[in-house]
Design a protein around this motif. Structure first.
Motif, PDB file in Angstrom:
ATOM      1  N   GLU A  10      45.975  35.706  40.548  1.00 31.21           N
ATOM      2  CA  GLU A  10      46.953  36.381  41.190  1.00 31.21           C
ATOM      3  C   GLU A  10      48.153  35.779  41.799  1.00 31.21           C
ATOM      4  O   GLU A  10      49.325  36.018  41.860  1.00 31.21           O
ATOM      5  CB  GLU A  10      46.072  37.362  42.224  1.00 31.21           C
ATOM      6  CG  GLU A  10      45.199  38.304  41.698  1.00 31.21           C
ATOM      7  CD  GLU A  10      44.295  38.977  42.741  1.00 31.21           C
ATOM      8  OE1 GLU A  10      44.401  38.593  44.076  1.00 31.21           O
ATOM      9  OE2 GLU A  10      43.718  39.864  42.446  1.00 31.21           O
ATOM     10  N   LEU A  16      53.301  35.952  43.841  1.00 32.27           N
ATOM     11  CA  LEU A  16      52.071  36.987  43.188  1.00 32.27           C
ATOM     12  C   LEU A  16      52.542  37.603  41.958  1.00 32.27           C
ATOM     13  O   LEU A  16      53.478  37.773  41.697  1.00 32.27           O
ATOM     14  CB  LEU A  16      52.392  38.052  44.398  1.00 32.27           C
ATOM     15  CG  LEU A  16      51.070  38.837  44.329  1.00 32.27           C
ATOM     16  CD1 LEU A  16      49.795  38.450  44.506  1.00 32.27           C
ATOM     17  CD2 LEU A  16      51.489  40.160  45.492  1.00 32.27           C
ATOM     18  N   VAL A  18      50.543  40.070  39.886  1.00 32.86           N
ATOM     19  CA  VAL A  18      49.664  41.290  40.007  1.00 32.86           C
ATOM     20  C   VAL A  18      50.352  42.550  39.137  1.00 32.86           C
ATOM     21  O   VAL A  18      49.654  43.678  38.968  1.00 32.86           O
ATOM     22  CB  VAL A  18      48.930  41.802  40.995  1.00 32.86           C
ATOM     23  CG1 VAL A  18      48.153  40.628  41.718  1.00 32.86           C
ATOM     24  CG2 VAL A  18      50.204  41.961  42.258  1.00 32.86           C
ATOM     25  N   SER A 188      45.840  44.290  44.854  1.00 32.01           N
ATOM     26  CA  SER A 188      44.797  43.610  44.616  1.00 32.01           C
ATOM     27  C   SER A 188      43.410  43.781  45.224  1.00 32.01           C
ATOM     28  O   SER A 188      43.809  44.040  46.674  1.00 32.01           O
ATOM     29  CB  SER A 188      45.122  42.147  44.613  1.00 32.01           C
ATOM     30  OG  SER A 188      44.223  41.215  45.394  1.00 32.01           O
TER      31      SER A 188
END
Ligand SMILES: [Zn+2]
Length: 208
Positions: A10, A16, A18, A188
């Motif tokens: 992630e 990040l 995701v 997430s």
């Protein structure tokens, strides 16, 4: 750009990943924490780091570019151009998610970028006697990142079901839902999933 991008991590550095799409992960370079906007593309060096984490650039190539960009006004302008594109891309993604249609202006800009910042194909032999092709670009300035971004935005608009693209219920992160059921709600589980669940639990407790 490698097609099979890594999806298991992630966080790569402070970035990040995701979104399951480059264009969405690019949007997620501007985050919110406690009501404050966090800019992750502060300067040209930060853009180079993001490109490494997004598998668009090797560490070695990034180091070279970071040195070249360090005090370059041209590189600084490129970063601003990227951030402005990110704002327009975000508005387009919101419209796409809502099914209300991306603006004519954005489509014109996208088509202009596809023309002025093209990717080129590279064909290579693989280890099994076959061949693979990848789309490639040569980053010389930070805004050359517009090449893979425009390409991925085109793929997003034309190759993905709009209802599968959505914003996290707990934060401003956008993602493409690749789950079997299409029921992904959070950026997430670790970041927002638990937080939202805990908040809902407390709310239920208060009502009882
Ligand atoms: Zn979230």
């Amino acid at each position: 750009m490698a097609e099979g991008r890594r999806v298991h991590e992630e966080w790569r550095g402070n970035h990040l990943f995701v979104g399951n799409r480059l264009a969405l992960d690019f949007l997620n370079t501007e985050l919110m924490s406690n009501g404050e906007t966090i800019e992750l593309l502060n300067d040209a060096a930060a853009v180079a780091r993001w490109m490494v984490h997004a598998d668009l650039l090797t560490e070695k190539a990034a180091k070279k570019l970071e040195q070249a960009w360090e005090r370059s006004p041209r590189a600084g302008q490129g970063v601003i151009a990227l951030r402005r594109f990110r704002d327009r891309l975000r508005a387009a993604v919101f419209a796409f998610e809502a099914g209300s249609g991306v603006s004519r202006e954005f489509l014109d800009e996208l088509n202009r970028l596809l023309r002025t910042h093209p990717m080129h194909r590279v064909v290579e032999a693989d280890d099994h006697g076959g061949y693979t092709q990848t789309a490639s670009f040569e980053p010389r300035q930070p805004d050359d990142l517009l090449s893979p971004l425009a390409e991925d935005t085109a793929m997003l608009l034309t190759g993905v079901t709009a209802s599968r693209v959505r914003k996290c219920e707990g934060c401003p992160v956008h993602f493409l839902d690749l789950s079997k059921k299409g029921s992904r709600r959070w950026c997430s589980m670790g970041l927002c999933g638990n937080k939202v669940k805990v908040a809902a639990y407390h709310q239920r407790q208060r009502k009882e």
